[in-house]
Design a protein around this motif. Structure first.
Motif, PDB file in Angstrom:
ATOM      1  N   SER A  19      17.433  -0.870 -40.150  1.00 24.18           N
ATOM      2  CA  SER A  19      16.231  -1.663 -40.704  1.00 24.18           C
ATOM      3  C   SER A  19      15.592  -2.377 -39.500  1.00 24.18           C
ATOM      4  O   SER A  19      14.572  -2.404 -39.301  1.00 24.18           O
ATOM      5  N   SER A 227      14.134  -8.055 -39.033  1.00 24.34           N
ATOM      6  CA  SER A 227      13.715  -7.945 -40.549  1.00 24.34           C
ATOM      7  C   SER A 227      14.301  -9.254 -41.462  1.00 24.34           C
ATOM      8  O   SER A 227      14.860  -8.975 -42.354  1.00 24.34           O
ATOM      9  N   THR A 232      14.934  -8.790 -46.940  1.00 24.40           N
ATOM     10  CA  THR A 232      15.542  -7.561 -46.653  1.00 24.40           C
ATOM     11  C   THR A 232      17.250  -7.951 -46.325  1.00 24.40           C
ATOM     12  O   THR A 232      18.047  -6.945 -46.809  1.00 24.40           O
ATOM     13  N   TYR A 236      20.478  -6.641 -48.355  1.00 24.66           N
ATOM     14  CA  TYR A 236      21.500  -5.926 -47.640  1.00 24.66           C
ATOM     15  C   TYR A 236      22.809  -6.576 -47.660  1.00 24.66           C
ATOM     16  O   TYR A 236      23.732  -5.918 -47.848  1.00 24.66           O
ATOM     17  N   THR A 317      13.666   4.237 -41.577  1.00 24.53           N
ATOM     18  CA  THR A 317      14.883   3.216 -41.930  1.00 24.53           C
ATOM     19  C   THR A 317      14.609   1.846 -41.941  1.00 24.53           C
ATOM     20  O   THR A 317      15.178   1.033 -42.676  1.00 24.53           O
ATOM     21  N   SER A 318      13.294   1.216 -41.546  1.00 24.26           N
ATOM     22  CA  SER A 318      12.768  -0.054 -41.601  1.00 24.26           C
ATOM     23  C   SER A 318      12.125  -0.038 -42.905  1.00 24.26           C
ATOM     24  O   SER A 318      12.293  -0.972 -43.717  1.00 24.26           O
ATOM     25  N   SER A 321      13.957  -0.514 -46.025  1.00 22.80           N
ATOM     26  CA  SER A 321      14.893  -1.777 -45.899  1.00 22.80           C
ATOM     27  C   SER A 321      13.923  -2.797 -46.489  1.00 22.80           C
ATOM     28  O   SER A 321      14.236  -3.923 -46.938  1.00 22.80           O
TER      29      SER A 321
END
Ligand code: PHE
Length: 449
Positions: A19, A227, A232, A236, A317-318, A321
């Protein structure tokens, strides 16, 4: 319904680094370092990581883990009054907004990967030709919409696979691959004759070039790249099981993210210097300078593909997220199935991202303060929404919870009493006083300047 959790601690670390590492590391960081005084900027950036970035990051993960809920649910469960629940809606909105414009931007990267694969980039031998291609592609509404849509579709697909099979598994192969590709780029760059001047340009501290604006940029960069401020890390964190040492994990993620930014800066500048191109940065660097420079190197076409695969993976991958807090919100609060929530989020970010995708063509005339819609969205998120979100998170942990703020040895991951005292003292001060004060200053400066 039982809440999902990461399969392992390393799953969280991979997802969090995935992320954190994104366009901000590869596109923005090298540009900022070059513009704001080289190592002087890097040092200020690292200081801001420790003074505010890591404390906010830690706060968000801890809040998420305590509440085991989406950002809104976290604020509702832990906050002392109703006001906190309303405040919790902001990070969910920010996550949605960021996903939308980030998707449009990442669409360009994906589009350029396509161009690299079909060989168009291999024909670019002058800066003029590269500028013309960029003007043509970004000037085409169809091109921008198609790649924006394809990127949204890809990320929606990963999220549909679920937390463990989609995000966790995806990051576990995408991140190592990204690091390998980045190292390949850095090794190539460092073996060029231009390596030394490039390193000097990047890493000699030029304090006279560091302005107040540069310091603000360093702070803003540390937020966006970690992030934080948009739910986010709360989300997570909510998938973490109890009993893992959070502080150590957070520092690991922040340092890995910084290392990747530095490597990206080295890779980008050594390559750019090899041809004597001016190191002007930002998007021009990625879409115009790099392709031309690579064509003057042996196997440049291959390095171009490697480079754009690397940036695309970082963006995927960012993006996933950034979308996940919205998905978690719909699942937790509206009781939607994950599938329905992911599909709605994917469709929503595509739709809201459309004006950004059209910002260089059909809606090119729409601008304010000399910026187009995409640039304005970026500025609105990074200058306003994210600092407010970060402030709310850190205030909730420091002052707003029903129970008093306590950080125990497990949260901190410390072994001895002295370590616990030091780390706790640092975090408590940062979370309660220094962090909020600095964020307010950034925020006011952004609004007033
Ligand atoms: N950290 C990502 C980057 O550096 C961007 C991002 C911001 C992702 C906010 C998710 C949430 O590009």
């Amino acid at each position: 319904m039982k809440r999902e959790s990461w399969a392992s601690r390393s799953g969280f670390i991979f997802a969090a680094i995935g992320s954190a590492v994104g366009l901000a590391n590869i596109v923005r960081f090298p540009h900022l370092v070059g513009q704001h005084g080289g190592a002087a900027f890097v040092l200020v950036y690292i200081a801001s990581l420790f003074v505010v970035g890591i404390p906010v990051f830690f706060s968000e993960v801890l809040l998420g883990r305590r509440a085991r809920s989406n950002p809104y649910g976290t604020f509702k469960k832990l906050g002392r009054s109703k006001l906190w629940s309303s405040a919790g809606k902001l990070p969910v909105f920010t996550a949605f907004f960021v996903s939308a414009f980030y998707c449009a931007l990442a669409g360009w990267i994906l589009g350029y990967l396509g161009e690299a694969l079909v060989g168009t980039l291999g024909d670019l031998h002058s800066t003029e030709a590269a500028a013309a291609l960029f003007a043509q592609r970004s000037g085409s509404a169809t091109w921008c919409l198609v790649w924006h849509g394809t990127f949204a579709l890809g990320c929606t697909g990963v999220l549909l696979l679920g937390l463990r099979n989609g995000i966790e598994r995806g990051c576990k192969w995408m991140l190592p691959l990204m690091v390998i590709l980045l190292l390949a780029l850095v090794v190539r760059g460092l073996t060029l004759p231009s390596a030394l001047p490039a390193l000097e340009y990047l890493f000699a501290p030029k304090w006279e070039e560091l302005t107040a604006a540069g310091v603000l940029m360093a702070l803003g960069q540390s937020f966006f790249t970690l992030s934080i401020g948009q739910g986010t890390m709360i989300t997570y964190g909510s998938y973490l099981k109890k009993g893992e040492s959070l502080f150590k994990t957070c520092v690991t993620v922040a340092l890995a993210d910084t290392l990747i930014s530095l490597l990206a800066a080295i890779g980008v500048y050594t390559v750019v210097f090899s041809s004597g191109h001016s190191p002007e940065g930002g998007l021009g660097l990625i879409f115009q300078t790099i392709p031309v420079v690579l064509n003057s190197l042996p196997f440049g076409w291959l390095i171009a593909i490697i480079f754009f695969v690397l940036v695309t993976l970082a963006a995927v991958t960012s993006e996933i997220s950034a979308m996940e807090p919205v998905v978690a919100y719909l699942v937790d609060e509206w009781k939607w199935s994950r599938r329905k929530a992911v599909l709605a989020t994917g469709a929503g970010i595509f739709a809201v991202g459309v004006p950004c995708a059209l910002s260089t063509n059909l809606l090119g005339q729409v601008s304010a303060w000399g910026q187009n819609i995409l640039e304005l969205s970026d500025a609105f998120a990074t200058g306003l929404l994210i600092p407010i979100g970060a402030l709310l998170g850190i205030l909730l942990l420091g002052w707003g919870q029903r129970r008093k703020l306590q950080l125990d040895a497990t949260d901190l991951g410390t072994r001895t009493a002295t370590q616990t005292r030091i780390v706790r003292g640092y975090l408590m001060t940062a979370i309660r006083y220094v962090g909020p004060a600095i964020i307010v200053v950034i925020f006011l400066t952004n609004v007033l300047m």
